[in-house]
Motif scaffolding. Structure first.
Motif, mmCIF file in Angstrom:
data_model
loop_
_atom_site.group_PDB
_atom_site.id
_atom_site.type_symbol
_atom_site.label_atom_id
_atom_site.label_comp_id
_atom_site.label_asym_id
_atom_site.label_seq_id
_atom_site.Cartn_x
_atom_site.Cartn_y
_atom_site.Cartn_z
ATOM 1 N N PRO A 1 9.560 -16.759 5.289
ATOM 2 C CA PRO A 1 8.269 -16.701 4.678
ATOM 3 C C PRO A 1 7.372 -15.619 4.682
ATOM 4 O O PRO A 1 7.698 -15.375 5.572
ATOM 5 N N ARG A 2 6.899 -15.566 3.518
ATOM 6 C CA ARG A 2 5.132 -14.446 3.878
ATOM 7 C C ARG A 2 4.003 -15.075 3.432
ATOM 8 O O ARG A 2 3.633 -16.305 3.412
ATOM 9 N N PRO A 3 4.266 -14.163 4.731
ATOM 10 C CA PRO A 3 2.520 -14.863 5.669
ATOM 11 C C PRO A 3 1.435 -14.081 4.530
ATOM 12 O O PRO A 3 1.496 -13.536 3.060
ATOM 13 N N ILE A 4 0.640 -15.264 4.581
ATOM 14 C CA ILE A 4 -0.754 -15.135 2.930
ATOM 15 C C ILE A 4 -1.830 -14.602 3.904
ATOM 16 O O ILE A 4 -2.508 -14.665 4.680
ATOM 17 N N GLY A 5 -1.955 -13.391 3.308
ATOM 18 C CA GLY A 5 -2.983 -12.524 4.163
ATOM 19 C C GLY A 5 -4.562 -12.971 2.834
ATOM 20 O O GLY A 5 -4.251 -12.604 1.349
ATOM 21 N N TRP A 6 -5.555 -13.178 2.919
ATOM 22 C CA TRP A 6 -6.715 -14.460 2.603
ATOM 23 C C TRP A 6 -7.495 -13.508 2.771
ATOM 24 O O TRP A 6 -8.314 -13.294 3.778
ATOM 25 N N PHE B 1 1.602 -10.560 -0.807
ATOM 26 C CA PHE B 1 2.682 -9.982 -0.354
ATOM 27 C C PHE B 1 1.716 -9.502 0.411
ATOM 28 O O PHE B 1 1.039 -8.065 0.708
ATOM 29 N N PHE B 2 1.653 -9.380 1.625
ATOM 30 C CA PHE B 2 1.191 -9.174 2.738
ATOM 31 C C PHE B 2 1.382 -9.410 3.832
ATOM 32 O O PHE B 2 2.963 -9.631 3.951
ATOM 33 N N ASN B 3 1.530 -7.838 4.948
ATOM 34 C CA ASN B 3 2.144 -7.980 6.698
ATOM 35 C C ASN B 3 1.576 -7.594 7.176
ATOM 36 O O ASN B 3 0.371 -7.013 6.689
ATOM 37 N N MET B 4 1.919 -7.000 8.288
ATOM 38 C CA MET B 4 1.073 -6.874 9.943
ATOM 39 C C MET B 4 2.076 -4.945 10.047
ATOM 40 O O MET B 4 2.966 -5.230 9.983
ATOM 41 N N LEU B 5 1.558 -3.925 9.415
ATOM 42 C CA LEU B 5 2.792 -2.808 9.163
ATOM 43 C C LEU B 5 2.349 -2.180 10.477
ATOM 44 O O LEU B 5 3.763 -1.541 11.525
ATOM 45 N N VAL C 1 -2.621 -3.259 8.747
ATOM 46 C CA VAL C 1 -2.495 -4.491 7.504
ATOM 47 C C VAL C 1 -1.989 -3.890 6.230
ATOM 48 O O VAL C 1 -2.928 -2.822 6.179
ATOM 49 N N MET C 2 -1.790 -4.407 5.703
ATOM 50 C CA MET C 2 -1.261 -4.406 3.846
ATOM 51 C C MET C 2 -1.679 -5.392 3.747
ATOM 52 O O MET C 2 -0.646 -6.680 3.646
ATOM 53 N N PHE C 3 -1.455 -5.323 2.396
ATOM 54 C CA PHE C 3 -1.450 -6.613 0.918
ATOM 55 C C PHE C 3 -1.683 -5.921 -0.710
ATOM 56 O O PHE C 3 -1.717 -4.728 -0.221
ATOM 57 N N SER C 4 -0.609 -6.165 -1.080
ATOM 58 C CA SER C 4 -0.070 -5.986 -2.526
ATOM 59 C C SER C 4 -0.685 -6.673 -3.634
ATOM 60 O O SER C 4 0.296 -7.735 -3.453
ATOM 61 N N ALA C 5 -1.217 -5.897 -4.685
ATOM 62 C CA ALA C 5 -2.040 -6.828 -6.037
ATOM 63 C C ALA C 5 -1.433 -6.066 -7.078
ATOM 64 O O ALA C 5 -1.415 -5.085 -7.723
ATOM 65 N N GLY C 6 -1.066 -7.134 -8.261
ATOM 66 C CA GLY C 6 -0.186 -6.837 -9.517
ATOM 67 C C GLY C 6 -1.445 -6.947 -10.545
ATOM 68 O O GLY C 6 -3.471 -6.451 -9.593
ATOM 69 N N GLY C 7 -1.500 -6.529 -11.309
ATOM 70 C CA GLY C 7 -2.802 -6.696 -12.256
ATOM 71 C C GLY C 7 -4.067 -7.828 -12.297
ATOM 72 O O GLY C 7 -2.763 -8.849 -12.364
ATOM 73 N N LYS D 1 -1.103 -23.744 12.745
ATOM 74 C CA LYS D 1 -0.709 -24.626 12.007
ATOM 75 C C LYS D 1 -0.804 -23.419 10.407
ATOM 76 O O LYS D 1 -0.923 -23.667 9.369
ATOM 77 N N PRO D 2 -0.575 -22.153 11.259
ATOM 78 C CA PRO D 2 0.142 -21.098 9.850
ATOM 79 C C PRO D 2 0.635 -21.684 8.113
ATOM 80 O O PRO D 2 1.520 -21.848 9.032
ATOM 81 N N ILE D 3 0.139 -21.618 7.564
ATOM 82 C CA ILE D 3 0.946 -21.445 6.154
ATOM 83 C C ILE D 3 1.195 -20.010 5.844
ATOM 84 O O ILE D 3 1.118 -18.644 5.810
ATOM 85 N N ALA D 4 2.792 -20.151 4.868
ATOM 86 C CA ALA D 4 3.308 -18.974 4.558
ATOM 87 C C ALA D 4 3.974 -19.679 3.232
ATOM 88 O O ALA D 4 4.206 -20.470 3.084
ATOM 89 N N ARG D 5 3.929 -18.557 2.045
ATOM 90 C CA ARG D 5 4.447 -18.388 1.249
ATOM 91 C C ARG D 5 6.219 -18.895 0.982
ATOM 92 O O ARG D 5 6.647 -18.244 0.991
#
Ligand SMILES: Cc1cc2nc3c(=O)[nH]c(=O)nc-3n(C[C@H](O)[C@H](O)[C@H](O)COP(=O)(O)O)c2cc1C
Length: 216
Positions: free
Chosen positions: A23-28, A45-49, A56-62, A181-185
């Motif tokens: 699962p991919r964690p969700i960075g809100w 597209f989020f995680n702790m590095l 931490v990082m997140f990755s955003a498209g257009g 109760k975290p949710i993930a993608r």
């Protein structure tokens, strides 16, 4: 099966790529621009590095409208700060709604009826309904290439400078994931919620020498 990403010749009705890193964690992510406008959007597209110091990082498209940078990226570029809020079972609907608001003027946090709470070390507010919030200072933005403007991704890396944890999720001195109760993608339209947890001790040196299947 095997397929080449350049050809995308998987032959399946839906692209399986995102279903295979789960699962991919969700960075809100909460951010604020120089005029004080607030933005809130989820990124899987989020995680702790790293953790000392913690990044931490997140990755955003257009952006959906004009394929330029998403508001989160543009705002963080302007002010150098953001907040990671944990997406949970209880906040799942609000989280999803904040992703659908693409109007650049709208404060998604207010629009979906969430409560902004002040941070201590950064200006963007945290989401009070989230049991965990990390206050972050921008470290670097890395640009990943894409064939179209929409596919170009901005990877936003931030240093965690402050951590809020709701006291009620700390059980016997540990953050209890079954209370959070975290949710993930997952892939497609699927999500997962953490409800069961198992503990595993690190293997001892003796166990490491003899593979587990050799003992059977
Ligand atoms: C669960 C979930 C995960 C998402 N993950 C990403 C992601 O990793 N990268 C991305 O560019 N968009 C992602 N999106 C879409 C963004 O949330 C959406 O484009 C949002 O409107 C961006 O907001 P902004 O322009 O205000 O920054 C995701 C949406 C949902 C519901």
């Amino acid at each position: 099966m095997f397929y080449e990403t350049a050809r995308n010749d998987h032959g399946l009705p839906f692209n399986p790529l995102k279903a295979c890193v789960v699962p991919r964690p969700i960075g809100w992510i909460t951010s604020m621009n120089a005029k004080g406008r607030i933005n809130l959007a989820p990124f899987s597209f989020f995680n702790m590095l790293s953790y000392n110091p913690a990044f931490v990082m997140f990755s955003a498209g257009g952006h959906a409208v004009d394929e330029e940078k998403k508001d989160s990226v543009a705002f963080i570029e302007e002010t150098g700060e953001f907040v990671y809020n944990m997406a949970t079972w209880d906040t799942r609907r609000a989280m999803s709604e904040t992703s659908l608001i693409i109007d650049r003027e709208t404060d998604e946090l207010a629009a979906v009826g969430l409560t902004p709470a002040p941070c201590r070390l950064v200006k963007p507010p945290r989401v009070l309904e989230s049991p965990v919030n990390y206050e972050c200072k921008l470290h670097q933005i890395v640009i990943l290439p894409g064939k179209t403007k929409h596919d170009i991704h901005h990877v936003v890396i931030g240093e965690v400078v402050g951590v809020h944890i709701r006291d009620s999720v700390i059980v016997n001195g540990k953050v209890d994931a079954t209370v959070l109760k975290p949710i993930a993608r997952l892939g497609y339209k699927d999500y997962v919620v953490v409800e069961t947890v198992f503990e595993m001790e690190k293997a001892t040196p003796e166990e490491r020498i003899k593979p587990a299947h050799a003992a059977e």
